[in-house]
Motif scaffolding. Structure first.
Motif, mmCIF file in Angstrom:
data_model
loop_
_atom_site.group_PDB
_atom_site.id
_atom_site.type_symbol
_atom_site.label_atom_id
_atom_site.label_comp_id
_atom_site.label_asym_id
_atom_site.label_seq_id
_atom_site.Cartn_x
_atom_site.Cartn_y
_atom_site.Cartn_z
ATOM 1 N N VAL A 125 4.702 9.222 -13.215
ATOM 2 C CA VAL A 125 3.915 9.019 -11.779
ATOM 3 C C VAL A 125 4.820 9.263 -10.717
ATOM 4 O O VAL A 125 5.787 8.936 -10.470
ATOM 5 N N GLU A 126 4.426 10.254 -9.915
ATOM 6 C CA GLU A 126 4.898 10.409 -8.504
ATOM 7 C C GLU A 126 4.078 9.730 -7.369
ATOM 8 O O GLU A 126 2.801 9.885 -7.531
ATOM 9 N N SER A 127 4.744 8.901 -6.717
ATOM 10 C CA SER A 127 4.001 8.280 -5.709
ATOM 11 C C SER A 127 4.793 8.173 -4.273
ATOM 12 O O SER A 127 5.971 8.518 -4.293
ATOM 13 N N PRO A 128 4.144 7.826 -3.199
ATOM 14 C CA PRO A 128 5.034 7.677 -1.926
ATOM 15 C C PRO A 128 5.945 6.549 -2.202
ATOM 16 O O PRO A 128 5.764 5.617 -2.814
ATOM 17 N N GLU A 129 6.923 6.607 -1.127
ATOM 18 C CA GLU A 129 8.163 5.665 -1.387
ATOM 19 C C GLU A 129 7.577 4.509 -0.574
ATOM 20 O O GLU A 129 8.077 3.415 -1.050
ATOM 21 N N ARG A 130 6.711 4.914 0.319
ATOM 22 C CA ARG A 130 6.158 3.530 1.343
ATOM 23 C C ARG A 130 4.608 3.507 1.400
ATOM 24 O O ARG A 130 4.051 4.716 1.695
ATOM 25 N N VAL A 131 4.160 2.453 1.169
ATOM 26 C CA VAL A 131 2.562 2.202 1.344
ATOM 27 C C VAL A 131 2.299 1.175 2.039
ATOM 28 O O VAL A 131 2.714 0.078 1.758
ATOM 29 N N THR A 132 1.465 1.595 3.395
ATOM 30 C CA THR A 132 0.972 0.372 4.104
ATOM 31 C C THR A 132 -0.329 0.244 4.027
ATOM 32 O O THR A 132 -1.052 1.140 3.840
ATOM 33 N N GLU A 133 -0.607 -1.077 4.180
ATOM 34 C CA GLU A 133 -2.303 -1.495 4.051
ATOM 35 C C GLU A 133 -3.004 -0.474 5.074
ATOM 36 O O GLU A 133 -2.973 -0.364 6.109
ATOM 37 N N GLY A 134 -4.217 -0.015 4.386
ATOM 38 C CA GLY A 134 -5.057 1.046 5.229
ATOM 39 C C GLY A 134 -4.867 2.279 4.843
ATOM 40 O O GLY A 134 -5.480 3.059 5.399
ATOM 41 N N ASP A 135 -3.708 2.723 4.327
ATOM 42 C CA ASP A 135 -3.358 4.081 4.064
ATOM 43 C C ASP A 135 -4.140 4.491 3.006
ATOM 44 O O ASP A 135 -4.635 3.971 2.167
ATOM 45 N N SER A 136 -4.445 6.013 2.909
ATOM 46 C CA SER A 136 -4.692 6.584 1.629
ATOM 47 C C SER A 136 -3.679 7.053 0.940
ATOM 48 O O SER A 136 -2.703 7.771 1.362
ATOM 49 N N VAL A 137 -3.592 6.827 -0.412
ATOM 50 C CA VAL A 137 -2.571 6.977 -1.293
ATOM 51 C C VAL A 137 -2.875 7.928 -2.494
ATOM 52 O O VAL A 137 -3.873 7.648 -2.930
ATOM 53 N N ARG A 138 -2.042 9.101 -2.789
ATOM 54 C CA ARG A 138 -2.269 9.819 -3.816
ATOM 55 C C ARG A 138 -1.234 9.544 -4.947
ATOM 56 O O ARG A 138 -0.067 9.914 -4.558
ATOM 57 N N LEU A 139 -1.421 9.304 -6.113
ATOM 58 C CA LEU A 139 -0.633 9.355 -7.087
ATOM 59 C C LEU A 139 -0.817 10.449 -8.134
ATOM 60 O O LEU A 139 -2.001 10.896 -8.372
ATOM 61 N N THR A 140 0.419 11.085 -8.492
ATOM 62 C CA THR A 140 0.083 12.482 -9.353
ATOM 63 C C THR A 140 0.785 12.029 -10.671
ATOM 64 O O THR A 140 1.683 11.396 -10.800
ATOM 65 N N VAL A 203 2.438 -2.775 -1.326
ATOM 66 C CA VAL A 203 1.820 -2.305 -0.036
ATOM 67 C C VAL A 203 2.440 -3.512 0.923
ATOM 68 O O VAL A 203 2.209 -4.482 0.684
ATOM 69 N N MET A 204 2.792 -2.758 1.964
ATOM 70 C CA MET A 204 3.265 -3.501 3.273
ATOM 71 C C MET A 204 1.910 -3.836 4.260
ATOM 72 O O MET A 204 1.093 -3.146 4.321
ATOM 73 N N TYR A 205 2.147 -5.110 4.803
ATOM 74 C CA TYR A 205 1.192 -5.476 5.828
ATOM 75 C C TYR A 205 1.767 -6.546 6.704
ATOM 76 O O TYR A 205 2.806 -7.273 6.399
ATOM 77 N N PRO A 206 1.055 -6.615 7.577
ATOM 78 C CA PRO A 206 1.718 -7.613 8.886
ATOM 79 C C PRO A 206 1.291 -9.141 8.471
ATOM 80 O O PRO A 206 0.582 -9.109 7.622
ATOM 81 N N HIS A 276 5.190 -4.658 10.686
ATOM 82 C CA HIS A 276 4.013 -4.219 10.944
ATOM 83 C C HIS A 276 3.065 -5.038 11.922
ATOM 84 O O HIS A 276 2.014 -4.674 12.035
ATOM 85 N N GLY A 277 3.742 -5.905 12.371
ATOM 86 C CA GLY A 277 2.852 -6.877 13.422
ATOM 87 C C GLY A 277 3.253 -8.147 13.463
ATOM 88 O O GLY A 277 4.527 -8.613 12.862
#
Length: 395
Positions: A125-140, A203-206, A276-277
């Motif tokens: 599974v390939e995924s983004p290194e950083r994911v923030t709440e509200g983002d659109s994330v694509r896993l391959t 998932v990162m969030y404030p 993030h806040g």
């Protein structure tokens, strides 16, 4: 036997793709486009498999007993040719060629398509290194084999299937990511037992839900130790700062005050902040009470409730502990008591409270002569042997 990819301007075969890695029991599609010299008439075209040997005519796959029942020809057979080989096995791993036979000559497209069939393959599974709440994330879901038959993929979060729907795309799209989407993601191909190693989505969030609690709860008295605790939900963990009113007083999740005094009274709040806040808690109020007690002696038969704590003793003597607070209001039933060594306090003036109560406290009923008890003189009570009954301030 003539063979070649493009050996002249008239003959040619082009394959796409030229290398295929397929899963056991899956279907494989092989395709090519071809040209032949003007003036030639196509007599026959077919797919065959190697190895190529000089002087040996290769058989048409349609006549091969090992694959004839699993082979299907597609395309118009005029400029392109496509075949589908289903339920491939390990024995199907070969190099495959397209063969052209005209009324004047024969041609084999070389090199051909290399097919590798495997029963064991790697998924990742390939995924983004950083994911923030509200983002659109694509896993391959990546495979060590190129899956040409649009295999059906199954996705898992924390080892549980994400949905009953099976996806023919090797990508998983998470739109507007929430904290609940965090977890360990893996993928698999339907019909195969192999599951990819899990990838953690964090998932990162404030800061959210910031609040302050006080320990111990209840009335706070001067000299106590008090702890304020800031609770905060955030990722990554937030830095905590403390404020009294608008003044910074400390940092860290726990703020402690030992031997608290009235100067520490006020409104306190904490601030939770990360990259993030930030968010402030609601203010909490500390009211610190300054309390003093002293003892007094009265010779009486009884005292009404509510004046103080009466401890009985011999000869009808009672020690009265009266607690005084600086927050008590002056009224008609209080009078000031001033001590040069202490602060000014207020105490109940019993006579102005009720005449019955005052008479009870000030009137001594002598006992019979045979009674060995005697009346105690409050003025001389400081000479009593028991130092705990002396009139003094109790801190």
């Amino acid at each position: 036997m003539k063979r070649g990819g493009v050996s002249s301007a008239d003959w040619g075969v082009s394959y796409s793709p030229s290398h295929i890695c397929a899963l056991k029991n899956s279907s494989v599609i092989m395709s090519c486009t071809y040209t032949y010299p003007t003036g030639h008439q196509i007599m026959r075209v077919f797919w065959t498999k190697g190895p190529l040997q000089e002087g040996v005519e290769l058989p048409d796959l349609s006549n091969d007993p090992e694959c004839s029942q699993r082979l299907q020809y597609l395309g118009d057979e005029q400029q392109n040719s496509t075949i589908r080989l289903s339920h491939v096995t390990l024995k199907d791993s070969h190099e495959y060629y397209f063969r052209i036979i005209t009324n004047k000559d024969k041609w084999t497209g070389y090199p051909g398509v290399t097919l590798t069939v495997t029963g064991d393959f790697d998924l990742q599974v390939e995924s983004p290194e950083r994911v923030t709440e509200g983002d659109s994330v694509r896993l391959t879901c990546k495979s060590s084999c190129t899956l040409t038959d649009r295999a059906t993929f199954i996705w898992y979060r924390n080892s549980q299937p994400l949905t009953e729907r099976r996806d023919r795309n090797n990508e998983l799209l998470l739109q507007s990511v929430r904290r609940e989407d965090a977890g360990r993601y893996s993928c698999a191909v339907h019909g195969h037992n192999h599951i990819s190693p899990a990838v953690q989505i964090n998932v990162m969030y404030p800061p959210k839900s910031v609040s302050v609690s006080i320990s111990p709860s209840g009335e706070i008295v001067s000299g106590d130790s008090v702890t304020l605790i800031c609770s905060s939900d955030s990722n990554p963990p937030a830095e905590i700062s403390w404020f009294k009113g608008g003044t910074f007083v400390g940092s860290g999740r726990i703020y402690s005050i030992s031997k608290i005094s009235s100067d520490d009274s006020g409104e306190y709040k904490c601030r939770s902040i990360n990259e993030h806040g930030e968010k402030y808690s609601d203010a909490v109020t500390l009211n610190v009470m300054s309390v003093r007690c002293f003892s007094s002696v009265a010779v009486t038969a009884g005292v009404a409730a509510g004046v103080g704590v009466l401890l009985g003793g011999a000869s009808g003597a009672f020690v009265m502990y009266i607690c005084l607070s600086r927050t008590m209001k002056r009224g008609s039933a209080v009078k000031e008591i001033s001590d040069p060594n202490e602060d000014t306090y207020t105490a109940l003036e019993l006579k102005s409270t009720t005449s019955d109560l005052y008479d009870t406290l000030t009137t001594v009923h002598p006992r019979a002569p045979e009674d060995s008890c005697r009346t105690l003189d409050p003025q001389s009570f400081s000479k009593h042997e028991n130092p705990s009954i002396n009139r003094k301030m109790l801190q």
